[in-house]
Design a protein around this motif. Structure first.
Motif, mmCIF file in Angstrom:
data_model
loop_
_atom_site.group_PDB
_atom_site.id
_atom_site.type_symbol
_atom_site.label_atom_id
_atom_site.label_comp_id
_atom_site.label_asym_id
_atom_site.label_seq_id
_atom_site.Cartn_x
_atom_site.Cartn_y
_atom_site.Cartn_z
ATOM 1 N N GLN A 126 18.984 20.059 2.345
ATOM 2 C CA GLN A 126 18.838 18.720 2.940
ATOM 3 C C GLN A 126 18.507 18.805 4.432
ATOM 4 O O GLN A 126 18.958 19.719 5.114
ATOM 5 C CB GLN A 126 20.158 17.923 2.790
ATOM 6 C CG GLN A 126 20.685 17.791 1.368
ATOM 7 C CD GLN A 126 21.506 18.986 0.873
ATOM 8 O OE1 GLN A 126 21.651 19.994 1.547
ATOM 9 N NE2 GLN A 126 22.037 18.877 -0.335
ATOM 10 N N ARG A 244 32.356 8.581 -2.834
ATOM 11 C CA ARG A 244 31.875 7.732 -1.735
ATOM 12 C C ARG A 244 33.065 7.243 -0.908
ATOM 13 O O ARG A 244 34.172 7.126 -1.437
ATOM 14 C CB ARG A 244 31.130 6.499 -2.295
ATOM 15 C CG ARG A 244 29.758 6.844 -2.870
ATOM 16 C CD ARG A 244 28.817 7.243 -1.754
ATOM 17 N NE ARG A 244 27.514 7.744 -2.173
ATOM 18 C CZ ARG A 244 27.155 9.025 -2.192
ATOM 19 N NH1 ARG A 244 28.003 9.966 -1.891
ATOM 20 N NH2 ARG A 244 25.929 9.386 -2.509
ATOM 21 N N PRO A 251 27.863 7.389 1.925
ATOM 22 C CA PRO A 251 27.698 8.736 1.363
ATOM 23 C C PRO A 251 28.454 9.805 2.148
ATOM 24 O O PRO A 251 28.736 9.643 3.341
ATOM 25 C CB PRO A 251 26.185 8.963 1.442
ATOM 26 C CG PRO A 251 25.597 7.599 1.417
ATOM 27 C CD PRO A 251 26.554 6.766 2.224
ATOM 28 N N GLY A 253 27.565 13.336 2.009
ATOM 29 C CA GLY A 253 26.817 14.586 2.182
ATOM 30 C C GLY A 253 26.809 15.106 3.603
ATOM 31 O O GLY A 253 27.194 16.246 3.860
ATOM 32 N N GLN A 256 30.223 16.329 4.709
ATOM 33 C CA GLN A 256 30.752 17.552 4.120
ATOM 34 C C GLN A 256 29.869 18.761 4.422
ATOM 35 O O GLN A 256 30.373 19.847 4.668
ATOM 36 C CB GLN A 256 30.883 17.378 2.603
ATOM 37 C CG GLN A 256 31.876 16.275 2.256
ATOM 38 C CD GLN A 256 32.406 16.374 0.844
ATOM 39 O OE1 GLN A 256 31.703 16.782 -0.061
ATOM 40 N NE2 GLN A 256 33.645 15.986 0.657
ATOM 41 N N LEU A 257 28.555 18.557 4.387
ATOM 42 C CA LEU A 257 27.674 19.716 4.533
ATOM 43 C C LEU A 257 27.394 20.038 5.991
ATOM 44 O O LEU A 257 27.447 21.177 6.415
ATOM 45 C CB LEU A 257 26.353 19.469 3.801
ATOM 46 C CG LEU A 257 26.447 19.270 2.283
ATOM 47 C CD1 LEU A 257 25.070 19.071 1.686
ATOM 48 C CD2 LEU A 257 27.126 20.453 1.624
ATOM 49 N N HIS A 371 19.282 11.385 -8.581
ATOM 50 C CA HIS A 371 20.362 11.956 -7.751
ATOM 51 C C HIS A 371 20.962 13.134 -8.530
ATOM 52 O O HIS A 371 20.216 13.843 -9.191
ATOM 53 C CB HIS A 371 21.386 10.850 -7.440
ATOM 54 C CG HIS A 371 22.193 11.075 -6.197
ATOM 55 N ND1 HIS A 371 23.326 11.830 -6.192
ATOM 56 C CD2 HIS A 371 22.044 10.626 -4.930
ATOM 57 C CE1 HIS A 371 23.849 11.855 -4.970
ATOM 58 N NE2 HIS A 371 23.082 11.133 -4.166
#
Ligand code: SFD
Ligand code: AMP
Length: 620
Positions: A126, A244, A251, A253, A256-257, A371
């Motif tokens: 991403q 969520r 979101p 993502g 966390q990432l 998704h």
């Protein structure tokens, strides 16, 4: 008196979201002189899942810089879906997706770049964007490419050819502002009408009712249109729930990432570590799914569900441990770019993410194909990766290839984005890319069928022109029999139908109120209740105006989608994605018997379904 317009085209694109815009752009590239028509129920400038904007492009491989290989990507997607994907489809969009991202960059989408001009990664796959205006930028390319765009026209049905019942020849719909009927006649049709939310009861209630992560205008039209036309569908049981932020649906993502925020139960423990050994016993399968890195989405969801069920909630995402004054803006931008409500909710609840953690919760299930899941039509794979070729039309539902990439089992009908099944993890960039792939293939199809005469069946057109307005006719005929408000024994408004649909799906087909758990008895009850709802729709659906008519036909598409979901869940006798749903009568994953696709075909004349399985073939 119904006003009708006829529109002829070479390529008709239904839905101008990410995949539809990609299709328009690519169709023009290969078909310079073709008439390309795009029809959209809203306005493509701000329609679809990306309407509000996004803060990341979730699929970018970075092949140019050897950041990743396509093979690694396919393996990642396969593990995330617990071993069941069409590798040919995933490989195909993955090898082209970077070029889509470069187009977005060229068109002015602000992408985060580092001091060397390289895209800033959110995670391995991403990249971060300042994406508030993502959709208008992408729509501009589609506007420059399409010959005509019909905004505010909702497509209700696909049209079949007068001679060949397996050939799609166009579509019919109505303008949601003035009620004019549009009959689109086209040599090839691409369905890119997005996914389905609000099929399951959302967690939101009262004045927040209807708030969901995937937008409420994602009405399952892709599935409704394809199912009613008799296209083979796949993996409709893989409807999924995502973690969520609670109530605002922000979101996780980027948190966390990129920011590396940790998720814990109320006592500071990591839900996945707590349950890993127990998960291994039931879900490790032949390919060690539980040990995979990253942990498959459904297993992450499931471990937090187990903690919640054991009374160890809330589940927190520790924003306060990662947000500092230096990166505070990034946290807020993540939401202001794509889920503004989450920022408003934090402000309204006096939450300062630098000081306190926030709750996260698995969402209600969504039916979608772009998704971390894979519902949609069964499509032909790329021409150069032929796994098992169909030698007849009847064999398409059990084969991987019949000549035209992304063509459904119906001739002349192509699919992309949420509409294309077994091809998960496309997200925005991959959906645009799949639209491009489908369009290139559609151009080749019409060039190779240039002597074929196609025209919609005129009796079908006549019948549908009447049928579309039946709910308004019925309202006008029966409005004297309303007891009060919307109470009438022979009328059903769309919101009443939605309430029934969402309740039955939630309670019997693995929604949040039943802890995403179901079994054969519950699914059969869901089927029974859905049959009553379908019957009532056919006999009693009413609409007072064009807006209600739009909502009524959206309900119809949702009902057909739900019917597919229930039948698929009944067919798959195992639990493959426990965080998405558990079949309590078959609680374990069963790679020996069920590492297969579940496919289905609906017969709209008899209202019956046929289901079967197709083996998963690995490319390597
Ligand atoms: O973080 C009819 N998505 C994300 N993708 C990313 O790449 N990065 C992110 O950051 C993403 N996040 C995210 C995402 C979505 C949402 C809602 C949020 C956050 C809050 C996912 C992508 O958006 C998604 O995968 C793609 O948009 C899918 O593309 P496509 O083309 O399959 O669907 P669409 O864009 O919704 O477009 C559908 C269009 O069809 C229209 N339509 N038109 C006529 N007649 C009918 N009957 C119709 N029915 C529908 C729609 O109006 C729409 O224009 S994160 O959470 O993952
Ligand atoms: P989300 O914002 O949750 O939609 O996620 C955006 C992207 O990050 C998607 O590609 C997700 O699959 C991925 N993702 C989100 N959370 C995690 C996680 N904890 N581990 C690995 N991937 C994740």
């Amino acid at each position: 008196m119904t006003r009708v317009s006829y529109v002829d085209s070479d390529i008709l694109i239904i839905g101008g979201g990410m995949a539809g815009c990609g299709a328009a752009w690519e169709a023009r590239y290969w078909g310079r002189n073709l008439k390309i028509v795009l029809v959209e129920k809203a306005n493509i400038d701000r329609s679809g899942a990306v309407a509000m904007g996004l803060s990341a492009i979730n699929t970018y491989l970075g092949l140019r810089y050897n950041e990743n290989t396509i093979e690694d990507y396919v393996n990642y997607v396969k593990t995330d879906l617990m071993g069941v994907i069409r590798e040919d489809l995933v490989y195909d969009y993955a090898r082209h997706v970077d070029s889509t991202v470069y187009l977005f960059d060229e068109w002015g989408l602000p992408i985060f770049k580092d001091e060397n001009g390289r895209y800033v990664r959110e995670g391995r796959w991403q990249i971060m964007i300042h994406g508030e205006s993502y959709k208008p930028i992408v729509a501009e390319a589609a506007k420059k490419s399409a010959s005509e765009i019909y905004n505010r026209v909702m497509v209700t049905h696909l049209l079949k050819d007068s001679q060949n019942p397996n050939r799609v020849a166009g579509a019919i719909g109505f303008n949601v502002r003035d009620g004019r009927v549009y009959v689109f006649r086209s040599k090839a049709v691409i369905v890119s009408a997005g996914g389905g939310s609000q099929i399951y009861r959302p967690r939101s209630t009262s004045e927040g009712k209807g708030r969901t992560w995937y937008p409420h205008w994602s009405s399952g039209s892709s599935y409704g249109l394809l199912i009613e036309a008799g296209a083979v569908m796949t993996m409709m049981e893989a409807r999924f729930s995502v973690p969520r932020y609670k109530d605002g649906y922000g979101p996780v993502g980027a948190w966390q990432l990129m920011l590396k925020a940790k998720q814990t139960n109320a006592y500071g423990q990591d839900p996945f570590s707590l349950h890993k050994e127990e998960l291994k016993k039931l879900y490790n399968g032949k390919y060690n799914y539980v040990d995979a890195f990253p942990t498959p989405t459904n297993l992450r969801v499931y471990s937090s569900l187990l903690e919640l069920r054991q009374g160890n909630g809330p589940i927190y995402l520790h924003t306060e441990q990662v947000l500092t004054e230096k990166n505070e803006e990034l946290g807020w931008e993540d939401f202001l770019d794509m889920t503004i409500t989450q920022a408003i909710l934090w402000a309204g609840q006096n939450i300062d993410p630098m000081k306190s953690p926030s709750e996260i919760l698995p969402s209600e299930p969504y039916v979608m194909g772009s998704h971390a899941t894979e519902c949609g039509a069964w499509a032909s794979g790329p021409e150069d990766i032929v796994i098992k070729e169909a030698s007849s039309v009847d064999e398409r539902g059990t084969s991987y290839s019949w000549g035209y990439n992304r063509m459904s089992t119906l001739d002349g009908l192509f699919v992309a984005g949420d509409a294309c099944g077994a091809s998960p993890h496309k997200f925005s960039s991959g959906s645009f890319t799949e639209g491009r792939i489908a369009a290139k293939s559609a151009v080749r199809y019409i060039k190779e069928h240039s002597d074929e005469k196609v025209s919609p069946d005129s009796s079908q057109v006549e019948q549908l022109t009447v049928k579309i307005f039946e709910p308004m006719e019925r309202y006008n005929k029966n409005k004297g029999m309303i007891t009060g408000g919307k109470v009438s024994s022979n009328m059903m408004w769309y919101d009443q139908g939605m309430a029934r649909l969402q309740k039955l799906m939630d309670e019997y087909a693995g929604g949040w109120s039943s802890w995403y758990t179901t079994n054969e008895h519950m699914l059969l009850r869901a089927k029974e209740l859905l049959a009553y709802l379908k019957e009532d729709f056919i006999n009693y659906a009413v609409a007072e105006d064009y807006h209600q008519l739009l909502r009524t036909w959206e309900l119809w598409h949702r009902i057909l989608t739900a019917e597919a979901v229930i039948n698929h869940m009944l067919f798959r006798k195992e639990t493959r994605w426990p965080g998405y749903y558990v079949r309590s009568d078959f609680p374990a994953l069963d790679d020996d018997n069920w590492r297969v696709f579940v496919n289905s075909k609906y017969d709209s004349k008899t209202g019956t379904w046929k289901l079967w399985s197709v083996p998963v073939v690995d490319l390597r």
